[in-house]
Design a protein around this motif. Structure first.
Motif, short mmCIF file in Angstrom:
data_model
loop_
_atom_site.label_atom_id
_atom_site.label_comp_id
_atom_site.label_asym_id
_atom_site.label_seq_id
_atom_site.Cartn_x
_atom_site.Cartn_y
_atom_site.Cartn_z
N CYS A 268 -7.48 -18.31 -2.14
CA CYS A 268 -6.87 -18.32 -0.81
C CYS A 268 -7.42 -17.18 0.04
O CYS A 268 -7.77 -17.38 1.22
CB CYS A 268 -5.35 -18.23 -0.94
N ALA A 269 -7.46 -15.97 -0.52
CA ALA A 269 -7.94 -14.83 0.26
C ALA A 269 -9.41 -15.00 0.63
O ALA A 269 -9.80 -14.70 1.78
CB ALA A 269 -7.75 -13.54 -0.56
N GLU A 270 -10.23 -15.48 -0.29
CA GLU A 270 -11.64 -15.66 0.01
C GLU A 270 -11.84 -16.68 1.13
O GLU A 270 -12.62 -16.45 2.07
CB GLU A 270 -12.38 -16.11 -1.25
N GLN A 271 -11.13 -17.82 1.06
CA GLN A 271 -11.30 -18.85 2.08
C GLN A 271 -10.80 -18.39 3.43
O GLN A 271 -11.43 -18.66 4.46
CB GLN A 271 -10.56 -20.12 1.65
N LEU A 272 -9.70 -17.70 3.43
CA LEU A 272 -9.18 -17.24 4.72
C LEU A 272 -10.11 -16.21 5.35
O LEU A 272 -10.32 -16.22 6.57
CB LEU A 272 -7.78 -16.66 4.52
N SER A 273 -10.69 -15.35 4.52
CA SER A 273 -11.62 -14.37 5.06
C SER A 273 -12.91 -15.02 5.52
O SER A 273 -13.42 -14.74 6.62
CB SER A 273 -11.91 -13.30 4.00
N GLN A 306 -4.42 -9.24 -2.61
CA GLN A 306 -5.78 -9.40 -3.12
C GLN A 306 -6.62 -8.21 -2.68
O GLN A 306 -6.84 -7.99 -1.49
CB GLN A 306 -6.39 -10.70 -2.59
N GLY A 307 -7.11 -7.45 -3.66
CA GLY A 307 -7.87 -6.26 -3.33
C GLY A 307 -9.16 -6.57 -2.59
O GLY A 307 -9.62 -5.79 -1.76
N LEU A 308 -9.77 -7.74 -2.86
CA LEU A 308 -11.07 -8.03 -2.25
C LEU A 308 -10.99 -8.16 -0.74
O LEU A 308 -12.00 -8.00 -0.04
CB LEU A 308 -11.65 -9.30 -2.86
N VAL A 309 -9.81 -8.49 -0.19
CA VAL A 309 -9.70 -8.72 1.24
C VAL A 309 -9.09 -7.53 1.98
O VAL A 309 -9.13 -7.49 3.21
CB VAL A 309 -8.88 -10.01 1.49
N ARG A 310 -8.55 -6.56 1.24
CA ARG A 310 -7.86 -5.46 1.93
C ARG A 310 -8.80 -4.60 2.78
O ARG A 310 -8.41 -4.20 3.89
CB ARG A 310 -7.10 -4.60 0.91
N PRO A 311 -10.01 -4.25 2.32
CA PRO A 311 -10.87 -3.49 3.23
C PRO A 311 -11.16 -4.21 4.54
O PRO A 311 -11.13 -3.62 5.62
CB PRO A 311 -12.14 -3.27 2.39
N GLU A 418 16.90 5.15 -11.48
CA GLU A 418 16.86 3.78 -11.96
C GLU A 418 15.52 3.15 -11.62
O GLU A 418 14.97 3.36 -10.55
CB GLU A 418 17.99 2.96 -11.30
N ALA A 419 15.03 2.37 -12.54
CA ALA A 419 13.74 1.71 -12.31
C ALA A 419 13.92 0.59 -11.30
O ALA A 419 14.90 -0.14 -11.30
CB ALA A 419 13.19 1.14 -13.62
N GLY A 420 12.96 0.45 -10.40
CA GLY A 420 13.00 -0.61 -9.40
C GLY A 420 12.69 -1.97 -10.03
O GLY A 420 12.07 -2.08 -11.09
N GLU A 421 13.14 -3.01 -9.36
CA GLU A 421 12.93 -4.36 -9.87
C GLU A 421 11.73 -5.00 -9.18
O GLU A 421 11.80 -6.07 -8.60
CB GLU A 421 14.19 -5.20 -9.63
N GLU A 422 10.61 -4.32 -9.22
CA GLU A 422 9.39 -4.82 -8.59
C GLU A 422 8.56 -5.58 -9.63
O GLU A 422 8.46 -5.17 -10.78
CB GLU A 422 8.57 -3.66 -8.02
N GLU A 423 7.99 -6.70 -9.17
CA GLU A 423 7.15 -7.45 -10.09
C GLU A 423 5.85 -6.73 -10.33
O GLU A 423 5.38 -5.95 -9.51
CB GLU A 423 6.87 -8.86 -9.52
N GLU A 424 5.27 -7.02 -11.49
CA GLU A 424 3.99 -6.40 -11.83
C GLU A 424 2.88 -7.03 -10.99
O GLU A 424 2.85 -8.23 -10.76
CB GLU A 424 3.69 -6.60 -13.32
N GLU A 425 1.96 -6.19 -10.55
CA GLU A 425 0.81 -6.70 -9.80
C GLU A 425 -0.26 -7.17 -10.78
O GLU A 425 -0.42 -6.64 -11.87
CB GLU A 425 0.24 -5.59 -8.91
N GLY A 426 -0.98 -8.21 -10.37
CA GLY A 426 -2.06 -8.72 -11.20
C GLY A 426 -3.31 -7.87 -11.09
O GLY A 426 -3.40 -6.92 -10.30
N ARG A 427 -4.28 -8.22 -11.90
CA ARG A 427 -5.55 -7.49 -11.88
C ARG A 427 -6.21 -7.58 -10.52
O ARG A 427 -6.93 -6.67 -10.09
CB ARG A 427 -6.48 -8.07 -12.95
N GLU A 428 -6.00 -8.72 -9.82
CA GLU A 428 -6.69 -8.91 -8.55
C GLU A 428 -6.14 -8.01 -7.44
O GLU A 428 -6.73 -7.92 -6.37
CB GLU A 428 -6.58 -10.38 -8.13
N ALA A 429 -4.98 -7.37 -7.69
CA ALA A 429 -4.44 -6.45 -6.70
C ALA A 429 -4.97 -5.04 -6.87
O ALA A 429 -4.63 -4.15 -6.10
CB ALA A 429 -2.90 -6.44 -6.78
N ALA A 430 -5.80 -4.81 -7.90
CA ALA A 430 -6.32 -3.47 -8.14
C ALA A 430 -7.21 -3.02 -6.99
O ALA A 430 -7.65 -3.82 -6.15
CB ALA A 430 -7.09 -3.44 -9.46
N SER A 431 -7.46 -1.73 -6.96
CA SER A 431 -8.25 -1.16 -5.86
C SER A 431 -9.63 -1.80 -5.79
O SER A 431 -10.30 -1.99 -6.80
CB SER A 431 -8.39 0.34 -6.06
#
Length: 926
Positions: A268-273, A306-311, A418-431
């Motif tokens: 999705c991120a690649e196509q939108l970009s 998606q890290g690839l589209v953030r820059p 207390e720990a937050g209830e945030e979902e884990e990010e996938g590998r594709e969200a890495a820097s």
């Protein structure tokens, strides 16, 4: 005006009959549909304009069985063959295109082939319009799915390329996709590629809107959204958006992109970009229409996953847009926490790339992230925000700004929150600063080798074997290199206990634990490596957070936390801060004695203190001792005690017994230069720290141990600190006078106010006290009386006086008027006896009575309340006894502090006697 003449089409039954006949059901399929085309057209028009649109019309149409012939009619149209109609909207198809309606699978009849194509197209348009309207109702959607209408619609979408028919087919499919079961069937029927093709081929705006809506409704689950992206549904939407369409289509496009980008996939991120959608989305974030604006902003927020589209997103201005929207939603009149969540997540993800961090810092993002950390309503997002701030770990300017904004105490509070209830990010969200390299052999490219060398140099990894090309600093950091301690030359560095020891560097070093506290500890460690971290880290909140984590962690705490504490205590620049913030006293109280601030004055249920904590506390205090006894430390402490503010001088005096072991130093500062008197005088003023009285009691006890080490060494734990117990009970000399045959016979009786007569010997009484010598052997009238009154004396208080007058010492008479522990001493017979001993000039009796009070109320098992009761008697020797019990070397630290608090509260403003008593006990001069 006359009423309009009713027509046959006003009847639903007539319309259904025409529909059934055309579908070939009522007549057995043998009638030529072209012959009844004109009545069918009128019936379909009436169904669409009157019957279906009327209130309850869809339900009646379904209940009368109208869906089956309607779908049969569409199915016959779908079965006309693979040759589709190619005419555009409003154009007449050529005769060789074939009929739209006709029996299946039989060949198209000649009558149908000769019918005008426009009329057949109109019939199909009307039937599809009726079906699309019916599919707005849930029961009709289920019926259409049961009757197999989805396959018929997909076939029409494939075969008939007229814009109007594509429009109505897409509308019907979009309505059917509002239910998950139908949505799955539409995907399985292969409608998505046909819709994407239609979106690219058609030119009509309404047709495009219907197709876009159908694609949006088909994105009802992560699996379906991924399927849509993989089948190329996103790029045409982005390209249409970049073409600046009309307002209605723009709204449909941004709403579809928002839905398709939920849980944004890489495709999705690649196509939108690639479709050029980032710039238009950023521009639409300022659209005057709220629905367009919010959909565009949320799409940008989704893309940040998606890290690839953030820059590229940052280059298009997305950082400023998302920050501005989050700031608006948090401002006055903004939204609640829930609508802020996707924007907070997006802003935190943007911190993973250096280019976006620079934009975020310039746009005021640091202040916004700090506001989130301070907001208790945002507590579920705090771990995510702290992890985002790790991106600024080596940005000196940002770290300085964050420290000025008060980040350190917030980080310390996060350690045990207390720990937050945030979902884990996938590998594709890495820097995306270090994008993963895809090589067939998984070879180490040059950029990876450069990255690995940097990670080793910065302390993230111990050696080359610790890192693979899949390594990510967000998920598996390794220990940082330990900082050298600033110790005096030749001084051995104390080591922490084994379970808490900092891991040794080497190839075999185990991976450092990285829990929810990992990001906060990493930032705190970075702050602690500054030349002078005292202003930020050596403060009450920061130390409390670190110590709460070290002592409260369910398992072994992170070695990074221990290194932070060791680094701070070994830094000479932090010595003064440890003194002024009562940090050294806090280390001793929390780690060595096991008393935390929330344990005082009422203890809380917590796991037992481990011996490793005590060893750690002693090691940290030893580090401070090394700094305090260095030339720099001696000068700093002397300056504080002689030239500091009154509060600073008190803090210095209190801390000295904990960190000074050189007698020449602490004697000069505490005794010769008045530090001890400063500390004692501060007891009667408002406490500058919640644990001040606990610290003060512990400090005085430590100082007493320094002044009298032999006493502290030989005194057993919880040994009584009251006057020495007397020897075996002496023979009572007064009891013989009380029997029926007294021997010797009494020559005098004392008359009490109660009327009780107590026998006595005149000579013994006169010899025991100057008072009675003057009274019984002088010129007073009582010298001639055999019955001498003693006013203001109860029988219980008079008995120890009479025993003492007749020479009894240690017979136990002085213990009788003393009430048991738990009963008040004020107003008791013991107080009355003490007053009588003073009035009758019997100092030895006073001492004996005071020793009896101390023996009962100041014993090893006494509580601080008993100490307060004894002190209330206001007698100097008992005050000394109270001070000795309080500062006794074997005393429980908590009981000692509670007793000191009680003594100070009882003394009030007239605390001079208490101060002198404490001073005498500490100095051993009592």
């Amino acid at each position: 005006m006359a009423a309009a003449k009713p027509t046959p089409t006003d009847s639903l039954s007539f319309c259904l009959a025409q529909l059934t006949e055309a579908a070939g059901e009522g007549l057995g399929g043998g009638k030529d549909p072209a012959a009844s085309e004109t009545p069918l057209g009128r019936a379909l028009l009436a169904l669409r304009t009157r019957h279906v649109k009327a209130t309850g019309g869809i339900e009646r149409f379904r209940a009368r069985g109208g869906l089956r012939p309607l779908l049969a009619l569409l199915r016959r149209a779908a079965a006309t063959g693979p040759a589709p109609l190619q005419a555009g909207a409003g154009s007449a198809p050529s005769p060789e295109e074939g009929a739209v309606v006709g029996p299946a699978p039989a060949p198209v009849p000649s009558a149908a082939a000769s019918s005008p194509p426009a009329r057949l197209r109109k019939t199909l348009d009307l039937a599809l319009s009726i079906l699309a309207n019916c599919c707005t109702e849930g029961a009709c959607r289920a019926e259409v799915r049961r009757l197999g209408g989805i396959f018929a619609l997909v076939t029409i979408l494939q075969c008939v390329k007229t814009d109007s028919i594509q429009n109505r087919t897409a509308r019907a499919l979009g309505n059917l996709a509002m239910e998950p079961e139908s949505c799955g069937d539409i995907h399985s029927a292969g409608a998505v590629p046909l819709l994407v093709e239609s979106l690219s081929a058609c030119q009509d705006s309404q047709c495009r809107q219907s197709v876009v809506r159908a694609l949006r409704n088909l994105a009802d689950s992560p699996q379906h959204r991924l399927a849509l992206a993989q089948k190329g549904a996103v790029r045409p939407l982005a390209e249409l958006l970049a073409a600046a369409p009309d307002p209605a289509l723009t709204l449909a496009l941004v709403r579809a992109l928002q839905e398709l980008s939920r849980g944004c996939s890489r495709a999705c991120a690649e196509q939108l970009s690639l479709g050029g959608g980032l710039g238009p989305l950023v521009g639409l974030a300022a659209h005057p229409k709220r629905a367009v604006r919010e959909a565009a902003i949320l799409t940008l927020a989704n893309l940040c996953a998606q890290g690839l589209v953030r820059p590229a997103l940052g280059n298009a201005g997305g950082v400023e847009v998302l920050l501005g929207e989050l700031r608006r939603r948090r401002g006055p009149g903004g939204t609640g926490p829930a609508p802020q969540q996707p924007l907070v997540r997006a802003v935190c993800l943007l911190c993973r790339e250096a280019i976006n961090r620079a934009r975020l810092r310039e746009a005021g993002g640091l202040e916004l992230l700090m506001a989130l950390l301070r907001d208790p309503r945002a507590s579920p997002w705090h771990p995510r925000v702290v992890a985002a701030l790790v991106g600024f770990l080596y940005d000196a300017g940002a770290l300085s700004r964050l420290q000025a904004l008060g980040l350190v105490p917030l980080l310390a509070a996060q350690l045990c929150g207390e720990a937050g209830e945030e979902e884990e990010e996938g590998r594709e969200a890495a820097s995306w600063d270090f994008p993963e390299e895809r090589t067939p052999e998984r070879a180490e490219a040059g950029s990876f080798r450069s990255l690995r060398s940097w990670l080793i140099s910065e302390g993230y990894a111990a050696g080359p074997g610790d890192i693979s090309p899949d390594w990510s600093p967000e998920h598996c950091p390794t220990p940082e290199p330990p900082e050298p301690c600033s110790l005096a030359p030749g001084t051995p560095v104390p080591q922490p206990p084994r379970p808490l020891r900092t891991p040794e560097r080497g190839a075999a070093a185990s991976e450092e634990p990285w829990g929810r506290e990992g990001p906060a500890l990493l930032l705190l460690s970075r702050f602690s490596q500054a030349p002078d971290p005292s202003s930020a880290l050596v403060t009450g909140p920061a130390l409390c957070g670190l110590l709460a984590y070290v002592t409260g962690a369910p398992g072994p705490p992170s070695p990074r936390a221990l290194r932070i504490l060791a680094r701070l205590t070994c830094n000479p620049a932090c010595l003064e801060a440890f003194v002024l913030s009562y940090g050294a006293a806090l280390l001793r109280a929390w780690l060595v004695l096991g008393v935390a601030p929330d344990d005082w004055p009422v203890p809380r249920a917590r796991p037992p203190r481990r011996s490793q904590h005590r060893e750690l506390g002693e090691m940290l205090l030893q580090n401070l001792t090394v700094q305090a006894e260095s030339p720099f430390g001696v000068g700093a402490l002397t300056h504080l005690l002689l030239s500091g503010s009154p509060e600073d001088r008190v803090a210095c005096a209190l801390t000295l017994p904990f960190i000074c072991r050189k007698p020449s130093l602490w004697r000069r500062l505490l005794l010769d230069q008045g530090g001890l008197r400063l500390l004692l005088g501060a007891l009667t003023r408002p406490a500058p720290h919640p644990l001040f009285h606990f610290f003060a009691a512990d400090s005085l006890a430590c100082l007493q141990a320094l002044l009298s080490p032999t006493v502290a060494a030989v005194t057993p734990v919880l040994s009584p600190t009251t006057p020495e117990d007397p020897g075996p009970s002496s023979r009572c000399l007064y009891e013989p006078l009380l029997g029926p045959s007294p021997s010797p016979a009494p020559d005098l009786h004392f008359l009490l106010d109660s009327g009780l007569r107590l026998p006595a010997q005149r000579a013994a009484s006169a010899e025991a006290s100057p008072f009675f010598r003057a009274l019984l052997a002088g010129s007073f009238v009582e010298a001639q009386m055999d019955l001498v009154p003693l006013r203001g004396l109860s029988p219980g208080a008079a008995r120890p006086v009479l025993h003492h007058l007749h020479g009894c010492r240690g017979c136990g008479a002085t213990l009788q008027p003393v009430p048991p522990v738990g009963q008040p001493l004020l107003g008791s017979e013991a107080e009355e006896a003490l007053e009588a001993a003073s009035r009758f000039l019997l100092p030895s009796l006073e001492e004996e009575l005071e020793d009896a009070v101390g023996r009962i109320h100041l014993g090893p098992q006494s509580d601080p309340e008993s100490v307060g009761e004894v002190f209330r008697l206001g007698r100097p020797r008992l005050t000394i006894h109270c001070a000795r019990w309080t500062l006794g070397p074997g005393q429980c630290p908590r009981k000692r502090a509670l007793a000191l608090v009680g003594l100070v509260e009882t003394a009030g403003q007239e605390a001079g006697a208490l101060v002198e008593a404490l001073l005498a006990v500490v100095m051993g001069a009592e």
